[in-house]
Design a protein around this motif. Sequence first.
Motif, mmCIF file in Angstrom:
data_model
loop_
_atom_site.group_PDB
_atom_site.id
_atom_site.type_symbol
_atom_site.label_atom_id
_atom_site.label_comp_id
_atom_site.label_asym_id
_atom_site.label_seq_id
_atom_site.Cartn_x
_atom_site.Cartn_y
_atom_site.Cartn_z
ATOM 1 N N THR A 1 0.881 -1.043 0.041
ATOM 2 C CA THR A 1 0.096 0.063 0.009
ATOM 3 C C THR A 1 0.873 1.309 0.073
ATOM 4 O O THR A 1 2.014 1.228 -0.158
ATOM 5 C CB THR A 1 -1.217 -0.030 1.322
ATOM 6 O OG1 THR A 1 -1.839 1.139 1.106
ATOM 7 C CG2 THR A 1 -0.210 0.237 2.482
ATOM 8 N N THR A 2 0.384 2.425 0.174
ATOM 9 C CA THR A 2 1.140 3.618 0.090
ATOM 10 C C THR A 2 1.907 3.920 1.504
ATOM 11 O O THR A 2 1.380 3.113 2.482
ATOM 12 C CB THR A 2 0.141 4.720 0.327
ATOM 13 O OG1 THR A 2 -0.797 4.577 1.337
ATOM 14 C CG2 THR A 2 -0.856 4.804 -0.982
ATOM 15 N N LEU A 3 2.778 4.572 1.424
ATOM 16 C CA LEU A 3 3.501 4.899 2.857
ATOM 17 C C LEU A 3 2.736 5.750 3.738
ATOM 18 O O LEU A 3 1.850 6.445 3.393
ATOM 19 C CB LEU A 3 4.885 5.569 2.482
ATOM 20 C CG LEU A 3 5.923 4.520 2.372
ATOM 21 C CD1 LEU A 3 6.050 3.989 0.890
ATOM 22 C CD2 LEU A 3 7.491 5.189 2.440
ATOM 23 N N PRO A 4 2.862 5.674 5.154
ATOM 24 C CA PRO A 4 1.767 6.451 5.800
ATOM 25 C C PRO A 4 2.484 7.940 5.937
ATOM 26 O O PRO A 4 3.251 8.346 5.731
ATOM 27 C CB PRO A 4 2.345 5.771 7.245
ATOM 28 C CG PRO A 4 3.767 5.180 7.172
ATOM 29 C CD PRO A 4 3.735 4.816 5.797
ATOM 30 N N ALA A 5 1.200 8.852 6.097
ATOM 31 C CA ALA A 5 1.461 9.962 5.807
ATOM 32 C C ALA A 5 1.990 10.915 7.327
ATOM 33 O O ALA A 5 1.383 10.220 8.241
ATOM 34 C CB ALA A 5 0.039 10.879 5.522
ATOM 35 N N GLY A 6 3.055 11.667 7.159
ATOM 36 C CA GLY A 6 3.375 12.567 8.256
ATOM 37 C C GLY A 6 2.298 13.612 8.493
ATOM 38 O O GLY A 6 1.434 13.882 7.828
ATOM 39 N N PRO A 7 2.368 14.277 9.678
ATOM 40 C CA PRO A 7 1.320 15.439 10.015
ATOM 41 C C PRO A 7 1.486 16.524 9.172
ATOM 42 O O PRO A 7 0.521 17.255 9.146
ATOM 43 C CB PRO A 7 1.643 15.731 11.418
ATOM 44 C CG PRO A 7 3.217 15.150 11.677
ATOM 45 C CD PRO A 7 3.353 13.953 10.762
ATOM 46 N N ARG A 8 2.511 16.724 8.589
ATOM 47 C CA ARG A 8 2.484 18.018 7.636
ATOM 48 C C ARG A 8 2.689 17.333 6.176
ATOM 49 O O ARG A 8 3.081 18.249 5.272
ATOM 50 C CB ARG A 8 3.938 18.981 7.938
ATOM 51 C CG ARG A 8 3.986 18.998 9.378
ATOM 52 C CD ARG A 8 5.049 19.835 9.760
ATOM 53 N NE ARG A 8 5.276 20.155 11.090
ATOM 54 C CZ ARG A 8 4.432 21.301 11.938
ATOM 55 N NH1 ARG A 8 3.714 21.980 11.310
ATOM 56 N NH2 ARG A 8 4.650 21.075 13.135
ATOM 57 N N GLY A 9 2.327 16.410 5.704
ATOM 58 C CA GLY A 9 2.596 15.912 4.368
ATOM 59 C C GLY A 9 1.430 14.929 3.963
ATOM 60 O O GLY A 9 0.281 15.222 4.063
ATOM 61 N N GLY A 10 1.866 13.884 3.237
ATOM 62 C CA GLY A 10 0.487 12.858 2.683
ATOM 63 C C GLY A 10 1.251 11.507 2.328
ATOM 64 O O GLY A 10 2.411 11.361 2.905
#
Length: 440
Positions: free
Chosen positions: A299-308
Motif C-alpha cells: 500500500t502507500t507509505l503512511p502520511a506524516g502530520p505535515r505531508g501525505g
Amino acid sequence: MGKNQKIAAAAGVLVFAIGVVCLMFSVRAQKEREIVLEFGMFTGSNWGVESATSFVIIDKAIERFEQEHPGVKIHYYSGVLKEDYPEWFARKLLKGEVPDVFMVLSDDFKQYCSLGVMKDLSGLMEQDAGFDTEKFYDTALRAGEYGGRQYALPYEVVPTLIFVNKTLLNREGLTSPSADWTWEDLYQICKAVTKDTDHDGKLDQFGTYNYGWLEAAYSNGASPFSVDGRTCDFTNQETAEAIRFISEINNLYEGQQVTMEDFDAGNVAFMPLTFAEYRTYKTYPYKIKKYRNFRWDCTTLPAGPRGGNISEVDALLMGISRHTEHEQLAWEFLKLLTYDEEIQMDIFRYSQGASVLKSVTSSEKAEAILQTAMEEGELAIDSVLLGNIIENGTIAPDFKEYEQALSLSDNMVAKMLEEDSDMESGLKVLQKTIQDYLNQ
C-alpha cells in the motif's frame, strides 16, 4: 556446340552478368538511400529485478516504426548490461558516436545535460500539435527537466510502496492499513506487533524493516536536498519530525537490530519496496523464491502530520542526441516509445514498472494485465491507487554528489539515533557537515 549456340551462350552470360551488376548497384543505391537511426539501450531491468522480456517492447516498437517509415532502419547493440551501459555510452561519446535516441540512467541525466550531449526537446514538443504533456504523470515528466527545459521524456516509472505482512497482522488480530493511513497508525501497529513471541527474553517480532528517515521525510512534506544539490536543510520542522518519528519506532525494538532474515522469516510487518519488486515477487515463478511462507500485499507509505501518503518515484528516461542528423525521425521514434498508448501498455505486459501515461496506468486493462499474473485468491494493486501514488510522488534529486551526500547523511542519522544524542544539536551538526560536503 555450334557457332550460333556459342554466341547465344555468351550473350546469356553477358546478360546475366549485367543483371548481377545492376542488382548490386541497385542494392548499393538503396542502402545509400536508407536512413539508419542508432538507438542506445541496455538489456534487462532498470530496477534491479529479474527480467527476460523487457526487450520485447523495444523490438515491437522498432518493427512498427520501420513499417510506418519505409527506408528507415533502427539499429541497436544487444547485450549491453545496465551496469556496463554508462561505460559503453562514454566510449560512444568519446568517439563522437552518440546514438540518435538513447536510454538515460537517472544518475547520468544531469551530467549529460550539462555536457551538451542531450537535445533540448522543448521546441519539438511545442511544435508538435499531436503532443500533449498533460497525458504524462507530472512527476514522471519532471524527472526529465533540466534548467526549466525538457531534455528527456520518461519511458517507465517505478514508485516506492510499503510491503504489508498480512499473515502477521491477521495473527495479531489487526487489519491491513488503508491507503490514507498515517504515522500514528504505523506507530500503533508497530507497538502492538513488536514482542517476544517465544518468551526467551528477546524480541523476535517487529513492526518495520528498512523504513528510514528519508521515507518519513518525504511523507512529511520535506525535501532535505535542493534540486541542484547546492544546499541542504535538515533543521526544518518537517525533516526534524521525520527523524524523531524514526527514533520513536526504533525505541520499540529495545536496541535490537532488525535484519533481512527477520523479514524473510515473516517476523516483520512492514518494509518499503518498489513497484518493480512487488510485480516480480508477487507473481510466479519468483514468488516461490521469496515470501512464500506468508501472505502479503502493499500500500502507500503512511502520511506524516505535515505531508501525505507520498513516496519516491524513479523514472527511466529517454532522450535525443544534440548532434543527431535526423532530428524529426528521432523525435517520432522517441514519441512512439514514450507517448504511444499501445507501446506503453506493453510496459505492463513485458516489464516490471508502470506506464508514464495516466490513461494507461489508471486503466482497467492495465489492472487486468497485472491480475493475470497473480495467483488465485490474490488481487493486484488497484490501478487508480497506483496512478495516485505516481502522480503525488516525489523525485529524488540527481545531482552528481547525491548518492555520497545521502550515504553520509544516513550514517550520521543512524549514529545520532544509536547514541540517543540531543536531537537539536545533532541536527545542527548534521546540517553543517552535509552543507560543507556540498560546498566542496
